[in-house]
Design a protein around this motif. Sequence first.
Motif: not given
Length: 359
Positions: A30, A222, A224, A248, A330
């Motif tokens: 999100a 998670g 990886i 990201l 994040w």
Amino acid sequence: MPSSHPALARAETFCRAYNIRVPILQAPMAGACPPSLAIAVANVGGLGGCGALLMEPAAIKQWAAEMRAGSNGGFQFNLWIPDPPPKRDAAHEAAVRAFLGQWGPAVAPEAGDVSMPDFAAQCDALLEAGPAIVSSIMGVYPPDFVARMKARGVKWFATVSSVAEAREAETAGADAIVAQGMEAGGHRGAFDAKKAESQQVGLFALLPAVVDAVRVPVIATGGIGDARGIAAALLLGASAVQIGTGFLRCPEARLAPAWADAIGRTLPEQTVVTRAFSGRPGRSIANEYARAATSPEAPAPAPYPVQRGLTAAMRVAAGKAGDIDKMQAWAGQAAAFAQAKPAGDIVRELWDGARALLS
Ligand SMILES: Cc1cc2nc3c(=O)[nH]c(=O)nc-3n(C[C@H](O)[C@H](O)[C@H](O)COP(=O)(O)O)c2cc1C
């Protein structure tokens, strides 16, 4: 042609079932998953993803239209199952506002009055947008929505963070389970917000236990970030992997440069699970704000989504200034594996590497 290694054969079965060529899913994130990222992943055979938590119905439809204009590959839409409304405490919120005022602009008294998009309207919009896959996090969809998905042939991937949640999701009708280890970046998917901090299970223990507990395919997520992690997840019984932080730094993710750069230099021990940004526990870079807000002297964060509203002014100002120490940055524990290159190249290289390790 079927592969000889059982782990590869399992992944190929999953790919055939979901009409993809590579068992790598771009995590729905999100606020950090523009269509450009999903298009880049889907165009090389992976699965794109959209975290629709903050999107009104019109934005959901627009996202699907842009995705389809850029790719005929696969994608999933994702929603959070809403928590019960938060209990408000004006005196406590005043203390949080005063604390946050030291980190950003003064926080207005009404900042905690957050209104989120209507969940039922988002669910309707998802079905109208017509994805092949809808996923969930923070709980299971209500039975009537599950029935509507099934009637349309939409498959449901349910995110879980424990074996008990995996069993609950399978019983509720999930077609696949996304097992989220505590290494994951972003919010933890625990069904009960209180357990998101107290009950943290790493992927190496969670994944095989979930695989043994359910009959449906399991997707590992998670921490990886490289080919070794993908090969290990497939050996532990996963049918596919879902990667968030690892995408990201791609240009297609269009992340704030200060956040993207910081991801590239964050070691596993330099992230923290904290409620300090939104009120729901999530894993972020352990920046100055996160460290100060989790110190014993700081007021405890307000509940979700009140804290999200209270921190908005600081987050916006930090984003404009490129100030990583006050940003909601994040990141998962494998952050440093994230590469600043096109997502399509990353998917190809990761899958070639994992296949080589398993052949
Ligand atoms: C910025 C960010 C936003 C996220 N938002 C969502 C979300 O809206 N829904 C969801 O199911 N998972 C969300 N996640 C979690 C991911 O789906 C996935 O579990 C996680 O990224 C995997 O760990 P990794 O980041 O180490 O790859 C988010 C993760 C990040 C990093």
